[in-house]
Write an enzyme that holds these catalytic residues in place. Structure first.
Site, PDB file in Angstrom:
ATOM      1  N   HIS A   1      19.732  26.017  17.151  1.00  0.00           N
ATOM      2  CA  HIS A   1      19.310  27.249  16.381  1.00  0.00           C
ATOM      3  C   HIS A   1      17.877  27.608  16.843  1.00  0.00           C
ATOM      4  O   HIS A   1      17.382  28.680  16.094  1.00  0.00           O
ATOM      5  CB  HIS A   1      19.770  27.442  15.172  1.00  0.00           C
ATOM      6  CG  HIS A   1      21.249  27.075  14.747  1.00  0.00           C
ATOM      7  ND1 HIS A   1      21.940  27.858  15.191  1.00  0.00           N
ATOM      8  CD2 HIS A   1      21.757  25.806  14.399  1.00  0.00           C
ATOM      9  CE1 HIS A   1      23.476  27.387  14.910  1.00  0.00           C
ATOM     10  NE2 HIS A   1      23.158  26.115  14.422  1.00  0.00           N
TER      11      HIS A   1
ATOM     12  N   CYS B   1      -2.788  -5.329 -10.590  1.00  0.00           N
ATOM     13  CA  CYS B   1      -3.695  -5.947 -11.525  1.00  0.00           C
ATOM     14  C   CYS B   1      -4.466  -6.985 -10.762  1.00  0.00           C
ATOM     15  O   CYS B   1      -4.047  -7.667  -9.747  1.00  0.00           O
ATOM     16  CB  CYS B   1      -3.066  -6.737 -12.717  1.00  0.00           C
ATOM     17  SG  CYS B   1      -2.091  -5.745 -13.616  1.00  0.00           S
TER      18      CYS B   1
ATOM     19  N   LYS C   1      -6.378  12.213  -2.281  1.00  0.00           N
ATOM     20  CA  LYS C   1      -5.253  11.602  -2.683  1.00  0.00           C
ATOM     21  C   LYS C   1      -4.388  12.239  -3.789  1.00  0.00           C
ATOM     22  O   LYS C   1      -3.098  12.266  -3.698  1.00  0.00           O
ATOM     23  CB  LYS C   1      -5.840  10.124  -3.048  1.00  0.00           C
ATOM     24  CG  LYS C   1      -4.705   9.009  -3.481  1.00  0.00           C
ATOM     25  CD  LYS C   1      -3.902   8.849  -2.278  1.00  0.00           C
ATOM     26  CE  LYS C   1      -2.619   7.720  -2.535  1.00  0.00           C
ATOM     27  NZ  LYS C   1      -1.537   7.872  -1.307  1.00  0.00           N
TER      28      LYS C   1
ATOM     29  N   LYS D   1       3.730  12.442   8.284  1.00  0.00           N
ATOM     30  CA  LYS D   1       2.844  11.399   8.603  1.00  0.00           C
ATOM     31  C   LYS D   1       1.984  11.610   9.767  1.00  0.00           C
ATOM     32  O   LYS D   1       0.872  11.325   9.542  1.00  0.00           O
ATOM     33  CB  LYS D   1       3.628  10.066   8.453  1.00  0.00           C
ATOM     34  CG  LYS D   1       4.191   9.443   7.215  1.00  0.00           C
ATOM     35  CD  LYS D   1       3.234   8.701   6.507  1.00  0.00           C
ATOM     36  CE  LYS D   1       2.778   9.726   5.391  1.00  0.00           C
ATOM     37  NZ  LYS D   1       3.368  10.033   4.141  1.00  0.00           N
TER      38      LYS D   1
ATOM     39  N   ASN E   1      -0.856 -10.825 -13.737  1.00  0.00           N
ATOM     40  CA  ASN E   1      -0.486  -9.883 -12.646  1.00  0.00           C
ATOM     41  C   ASN E   1       0.935 -10.235 -12.451  1.00  0.00           C
ATOM     42  O   ASN E   1       1.370 -11.404 -12.017  1.00  0.00           O
ATOM     43  CB  ASN E   1      -1.229 -10.065 -11.642  1.00  0.00           C
ATOM     44  CG  ASN E   1      -1.102  -9.348 -10.444  1.00  0.00           C
ATOM     45  OD1 ASN E   1      -0.201  -8.318 -10.648  1.00  0.00           O
ATOM     46  ND2 ASN E   1      -1.159  -9.791  -9.283  1.00  0.00           N
ATOM     47  N   GLY E   2       1.702  -9.231 -12.593  1.00  0.00           N
ATOM     48  CA  GLY E   2       3.332  -9.295 -12.538  1.00  0.00           C
ATOM     49  C   GLY E   2       4.028  -8.751 -13.059  1.00  0.00           C
ATOM     50  O   GLY E   2       3.736  -7.958 -13.964  1.00  0.00           O
TER      51      GLY E   2
ATOM     52  N   ARG F   1      -7.194  -2.939  -7.084  1.00  0.00           N
ATOM     53  CA  ARG F   1      -6.020  -3.391  -7.506  1.00  0.00           C
ATOM     54  C   ARG F   1      -5.174  -2.811  -8.873  1.00  0.00           C
ATOM     55  O   ARG F   1      -4.075  -2.996  -9.166  1.00  0.00           O
ATOM     56  CB  ARG F   1      -5.857  -5.016  -7.625  1.00  0.00           C
ATOM     57  CG  ARG F   1      -6.417  -5.549  -6.543  1.00  0.00           C
ATOM     58  CD  ARG F   1      -6.187  -7.309  -6.652  1.00  0.00           C
ATOM     59  NE  ARG F   1      -4.930  -7.623  -7.062  1.00  0.00           N
ATOM     60  CZ  ARG F   1      -4.062  -8.174  -6.122  1.00  0.00           C
ATOM     61  NH1 ARG F   1      -4.558  -8.367  -4.992  1.00  0.00           N
ATOM     62  NH2 ARG F   1      -2.822  -8.656  -6.474  1.00  0.00           N
TER      63      ARG F   1
ATOM     64  N   GLU G   1      -0.566  14.261   9.410  1.00  0.00           N
ATOM     65  CA  GLU G   1      -1.407  14.166   8.513  1.00  0.00           C
ATOM     66  C   GLU G   1      -2.625  13.221   9.004  1.00  0.00           C
ATOM     67  O   GLU G   1      -3.876  13.433   8.958  1.00  0.00           O
ATOM     68  CB  GLU G   1      -0.817  13.181   7.164  1.00  0.00           C
ATOM     69  CG  GLU G   1      -0.390  13.968   5.916  1.00  0.00           C
ATOM     70  CD  GLU G   1      -0.346  13.232   5.008  1.00  0.00           C
ATOM     71  OE1 GLU G   1       0.399  12.069   5.137  1.00  0.00           O
ATOM     72  OE2 GLU G   1      -0.676  13.088   3.685  1.00  0.00           O
TER      73      GLU G   1
ATOM     74  N   GLU H   1       9.463  13.519   7.067  1.00  0.00           N
ATOM     75  CA  GLU H   1       8.471  12.684   6.559  1.00  0.00           C
ATOM     76  C   GLU H   1       7.699  12.207   7.587  1.00  0.00           C
ATOM     77  O   GLU H   1       6.433  11.871   7.609  1.00  0.00           O
ATOM     78  CB  GLU H   1       9.064  11.485   5.541  1.00  0.00           C
ATOM     79  CG  GLU H   1       8.125  10.344   5.127  1.00  0.00           C
ATOM     80  CD  GLU H   1       6.993  10.962   4.360  1.00  0.00           C
ATOM     81  OE1 GLU H   1       6.989  12.045   3.814  1.00  0.00           O
ATOM     82  OE2 GLU H   1       6.055  10.108   4.010  1.00  0.00           O
TER      83      GLU H   1
ATOM     84  N   TRP I   1      -3.306  -2.708 -13.900  1.00  0.00           N
ATOM     85  CA  TRP I   1      -2.660  -1.209 -13.269  1.00  0.00           C
ATOM     86  C   TRP I   1      -1.297  -1.383 -14.211  1.00  0.00           C
ATOM     87  O   TRP I   1      -0.493  -2.419 -14.051  1.00  0.00           O
ATOM     88  CB  TRP I   1      -2.234  -1.479 -11.698  1.00  0.00           C
ATOM     89  CG  TRP I   1      -1.614  -0.533 -11.305  1.00  0.00           C
ATOM     90  CD1 TRP I   1      -0.266  -0.570 -10.799  1.00  0.00           C
ATOM     91  CD2 TRP I   1      -1.924   0.858 -10.866  1.00  0.00           C
ATOM     92  NE1 TRP I   1       0.297   0.772 -10.423  1.00  0.00           N
ATOM     93  CE2 TRP I   1      -0.848   1.631 -10.547  1.00  0.00           C
ATOM     94  CE3 TRP I   1      -3.201   1.356 -10.795  1.00  0.00           C
ATOM     95  CZ2 TRP I   1      -0.886   2.751  -9.775  1.00  0.00           C
ATOM     96  CZ3 TRP I   1      -3.156   2.814 -10.477  1.00  0.00           C
ATOM     97  CH2 TRP I   1      -2.275   3.465  -9.911  1.00  0.00           C
TER      98      TRP I   1
HETATM   99  C1  AGP Z   1       1.366  12.269   1.522  1.00  0.00           C
HETATM  100  O1  AGP Z   1       1.296  11.390   2.435  1.00  0.00           O
HETATM  101  C2  AGP Z   1       0.535  13.250   1.203  1.00  0.00           C
HETATM  102  N1  AGP Z   1      -0.559  12.704   0.970  1.00  0.00           N
HETATM  103  C3  AGP Z   1       1.010  14.282   0.070  1.00  0.00           C
HETATM  104  O2  AGP Z   1       1.972  15.025   0.657  1.00  0.00           O
HETATM  105  C4  AGP Z   1       1.561  13.905  -1.255  1.00  0.00           C
HETATM  106  O3  AGP Z   1       2.559  13.309  -1.147  1.00  0.00           O
HETATM  107  C5  AGP Z   1       1.644  15.207  -2.468  1.00  0.00           C
HETATM  108  O4  AGP Z   1       0.424  15.678  -2.381  1.00  0.00           O
HETATM  109  C6  AGP Z   1       2.320  14.733  -3.481  1.00  0.00           C
HETATM  110  O5  AGP Z   1       1.438  13.942  -4.197  1.00  0.00           O
HETATM  111  P1  AGP Z   1       2.110  13.149  -5.449  1.00  0.00           P
HETATM  112  O6  AGP Z   1       3.115  12.280  -5.245  1.00  0.00           O
HETATM  113  O7  AGP Z   1       1.000  12.378  -6.169  1.00  0.00           O
HETATM  114  O8  AGP Z   1       2.453  14.304  -6.599  1.00  0.00           O
END
Ligand code: AGP
Length: 611
Positions: free
Chosen positions: A507, A7, A606, A488, A103-104, A32, A491, A484, A79
Site C-alpha cells: 500500500h 543492587c 534517558k 533502535k 542483592n537478588g 547498579r 536512535e 522497535e 535498586w
Molecule cells: C527507547 O530506546 C527510547 N530511548 C525511548 O523511546 C523511550 O522508550 C521512551 O522515551 C519512553 O521512556 P519510558 O519507558 O521511560 O517511559
C-alpha cells in the site's frame, strides 16, 4: 542461571578503618542501584548502621557528620525490588546481632515472613532481605555453632537469588558472604579481605580476585577466606588477577552499557517472572494485587519503546484473556478527550516511570474514573505513584539510552498480566494454560541461545553501515518488533529506518524498494508465515536486499534472502522476546561501525520529563 544486576554490595575485614573503603566501593557500584544506600561497621562490640533513602551523596552527607569506627563492615547501594525506596527499606537490615546486605530476590519471602512473625519476630521494613537477617538470627538462637553455620541454616530455607554479606556483633572481625544466581567476588588483600558485587568496587584495593560460584559460602577474616557449600563441604576456587580498568569492569567487560544490557535480558526476564509465574497452577500473580472487578477493556498508554511493548501487549491480552485492548501513544491520548471510564483498566508502561506524557495520560485516565495499572522499572517513581496498581519489571538500572532489557522485561510483565486476566475470566484454561506457561518458562533460555547464536554482527554491519534507509517488516506480534527494530537503528546509528506491518507494504512502501534497499523481514514460523514469504519475494523481485529473522531449521528461507538471523522456535505470542534480540544487536553493530556514541546518542535523553 544467569547473573543478576540489581543492587551493589561491598564488604571489608582487615586492620584499616572500614568506612572509607566501603564508601569508595559503593561509589563504584552506584550504577547498579541508586535509590538508597547504607553501611554497617563494627568495632567488635556493636555494629553501627547508617542508611538512608536517596543517592549515595545523601549517605556521604550523613557519614560526614558522624562516621562509624571499626575494621570490618558491609555496605549496599539499592535498586528497589520489594518495598519502596525509604530509610527503613535501605540496607543493611538488622535482626539481633546480625546485619545483612543482599542483592537478588528471595522468592519465598512471604511465607518465611509469615512464619517468622508467627514466632514472635517483629519486622521493620517491607524488604525480602529482612527475612534473611531474621533467619540467621533465629539459627544462632537455636544453637548454630558459628555465624557461617547460621547462614547455612538460613539459606537452606530460601529459594531465589541472593548475593549476601553478613556480619554479627558477636563474631568480631568475621564476615560471611554467600552467592546463588547473583554475582559476588572476593578481593584478596595483604592482611585484609574485600567483598563486592563486581570487580570495579574493589579494583583500587586489589586485583587478586576470587569469583564465587552458585552455592558457595565464604567465611572471611583478615587472613583469607574458607569456602564451603551449603552442607559445609570445603570448596576450592582459584583466585585470578583481574586486568580490566575500573570503567571496563563496570560494564562487566563489555565495551558499552547497551551491549551489556542486551546480554542481561535473559536475566531481566527471569527476574520479572520470578515468584509471579506459577507453573504448578499455570497462573500468574501480581504481588498481592487482584485486578478486580475484571475490566471490560484494557487501554495501554506509553511512549517510544514502551509503546512498542504495549503493541505486543495488545496481542497478548486479546489472545490470552480475550479482553479487547487498545494501545495509544500517551502524547496523543492526553490531548484527545479520550473515552475511558470505570470499566477500563488503563495500563501505563514506562521504563523510567517519569516520562511526562505517560504520567499525564495516566492521570487523565484516572481522573476519568479508569482503574490504572503501571508497568515500570523504577520503584516508586512518578507513574507507579500515580497508579492504583503496579507491576515492577526487574530489569535493574538501564544506563544505555536505547532501551533494551527494559523492553523484554515489559513483554514478560505484559504476559503475566494477560495470564492473570485470562485465568480469572476463564479464557485461559486446560492444556492451553499448561502449554503457555511451560513455553514462557523456556523463554529466558531461548533468549540466551539467540544472543549466543547471533554473535556480534560486525560483518553484517560493515555491509550496511553506509546505506541511507532501512525498512523493517513484520506481521502479528512481530509487527511491533519491526517498529522497535527501526527505532533502535535510527536512535543510535542515525540511519533513517521505517517499520511497517508486512501486509501494508503493497500500500505504499513498496515504492521505496530498489537499488539494494536493505529490508529486515521477521519471517518466523507461525500464523502469517506464508504471507510474509510472499512479501519477501516481492522485495527480492525489486532488487531489495533481504535480511530475514527466521526460525532455526527453516532452511527453505536461505536461498530467498541475503542474510539470516536465527531464533529458536516459539509460539507466536512469545516470539517478540526472541525476535527483537538480533535487531538490537544489528542496531548496536551498525552504530558502532559508524563510530557513534552508542550509550549516549545525539539529541536523546534517558528519561523524557518534558512534553
Ligand atoms: C527507547 O530506546 C527510547 N530511548 C525511548 O523511546 C523511550 O522508550 C521512551 O522515551 C519512553 O521512556 P519510558 O519507558 O521511560 O517511559
Amino acid at each position: 542461571m544467569l547473573a543478576r544486576a540489581m543492587c551493589g554490595i561491598v564488604g571489608y575485614v582487615g586492620t584499616r578503618e572500614a568506612t572509607p573503603i566501603l564508601l569508595a566501593g559503593l561509589r563504584r557500584l552506584e550504577y547498579r542501584g541508586y535509590d538508597s544506600a547504607g553501611i554497617a561497621v563494627c568495632n567488635g562490640e556493636q555494629a553501627h548502621l547508617v542508611r538512608c533513602q536517596g543517592k549515595l551523596a545523601a549517605l556521604e552527607k550523613l557519614l560526614a557528620e558522624k562516621s562509624p569506627v571499626g575494621a570490618y563492615g558491609i555496605g549496599h547501594t539499592r535498586w528497589a525490588t520489594h518495598g519502596r525506596p525509604s530509610d527503613e527499606n535501605a540496607h543493611p537490615h538488622k535482626a539481633g546481632p546480625i546485619s545483612v546486605v543482599h542483592n537478588g530476590i528471595v522468592e519465598n519471602h512471604v511465607e518465611l515472613r509469615e512464619r517468622l512473625i508467627a514466632s514472635g519476630r517483629v519486622f521493620s521494613s517491607q524488604t525480602d532481605t529482612e527475612v534473611l537477617a531474621h533467619l540467621i538470627d533465629e539459627a544462632l538462637q537455636a544453637g548454630a555453632a558459628s555465624l557461617v553455620e547460621a547462614v547455612r541454616a538460613a539459606l537452606r530455607q530460601v529459594t531465589g537469588a541472593y548475593a549476601i554479606a553478613v556480619l554479627s556483633d558477636r563474631s568480631p572481625n568475621v564476615l560471611v558472604a554467600a552467592k546463588n544466581a547473583s554475582p559476588l567476588v572476593l578481593g584478596l588483600g595483604k592482611g585484609e579481605m574485600f567483598i563486592a558485587s563486581d570487580a570495579p568496587a574493589i579494583l583500587e584495593q586489589t586485583r587478586d580476585m576470587l569469583f564465587l560460584e552458585d552455592g558457595d559460602i565464604a567465611e572471611l577474616d583478615h587472613s583469607g577466606a574458607r569456602i564451603t557449600d551449603l552442607d559445609g563441604n570445603p570448596v576450592v576456587r582459584k583466585p585470578r588477577t583481574v586486568t580490566w580498568t575500573a570503567g571496563q569492569a563496570e560494564k562487566a567487560g563489555y565495551p558499552h552499557f547497551m551491549l551489556k544490557e542486551i546480554h542481561e535480558q535473559p536475566r531481566a526476564v527471569t527476574d520479572t517472572l520470578a515468584g509471579r509465574l506459577l507453573p504448578d497452577s499455570n497462573d500468574a500473580v501480581l504481588e498481592d494485587q487482584e485486578v478486580t472487578p475484571l475490566p471490560s477493556r484494557v487501554v495501554i498508554l506509553a511512549c517510544g519503546t514502551s509503546y512498542h511493548a504495549g503493541l505486543v501487549g495488545k496481542f497478548l491480552i486479546e489472545n490470552i484473556a480475550r479482553i479487547p485492548c487498545e494501545v495509544d501513544l500517551a502524547s496523543e491520548f492526553r490531548y484527545r478527550e479520550p473515552v475511558v471510564g470505570s470499566r477500563d483498566l488503563v495500563v501505563g508502561i514506562s521504563q523510567s516511570g517519569e516520562t511526562a506524557d505517560t504520567l499525564a495520560a495516566v492521570k487523565e485516565a484516572r481522573a476519568r474514573g479508569a482503574r490504572t495499572f503501571a508497568i515500570c522499572n523504577v520503584v516508586d517513581s512518578a507513574i507507579p505513584r500515580a497508579s492504583d496498581l503496579v507491576l515492577y519489571t526487574r530489569a535493574g538500572p538501564e544506563i544505555g539510552v536505547a532501551s533494551t532489557k527494559c523492553f523484554t522485561a515489559q513483554l514478560a510483565a505484559l504476559t503475566l498480566l494477560a495470564i492473570h486476566l485470562g485465568r480469572r475470566n476463564g479464557a485461559l484454561a486446560g492444556v492451553a494454560a499448561t502449554e503457555l506457561v511451560a513455553e514462557l518458562m523456556q523463554i529466558p533460555h531461548k533468549m540466551s541461545e539467540t544472543l549466543k547464536e547471533t554473535g556480534d554482527l560486525k560483518a553484517l554491519a560493515r555491509k550496511y553501515q553506509n546505506v541511507r534507509d532501512f525498512l523493517f517488516l513484520g506481521r502479528g506480534p512481530n509487527y511491533p518488533i519491526a517498529l522497535e527494530g527501526a527505532l533502535k537503528l535510527k536512535e543510535i546509528s542515525y540511519i533513517h529506518a521505517e517499520g511497517y506491518a508486512a501486509g501494508e507494504m503493497k500500500h505504499g512502501p513498496i515504492a521505496l524498494i530498489g537499488d539494494g534497499l536493505p529490508v529486515v523481514i521477521i519471517a518466523t514460523r507461525g500464523k502469517g508465515y506464508d504471507k510474509v514469504l510472499s512479501n519477501l519475494a516481492e522485495v527480492r523481485a525489486r532488487e531489495g536486499q533481504v535480511i530475514a529473522v527466521a526460525t532455526k531449521g527453516d532452511t527453505a528461507i536461505l536461498d530467498q534472502c541475503e542474510d539470516v538471523l536465527w531464533v529458536p522456535d516459539a509460539p507466536p505470542l512469545l516470539q517478540p522476546m526472541l525476535t527483537v534480540l538480533p535487531l538490537q544487536l544489528l542496531a548496536y553493530a551498525v552504530a558502532l561501525a559508524r563510530g557513534n556514541d552508542v550509550d549516549q546518542p545525539r539529541n536523546l535523553a534517558k528519561s523524557v520529563t518534558v512534553e
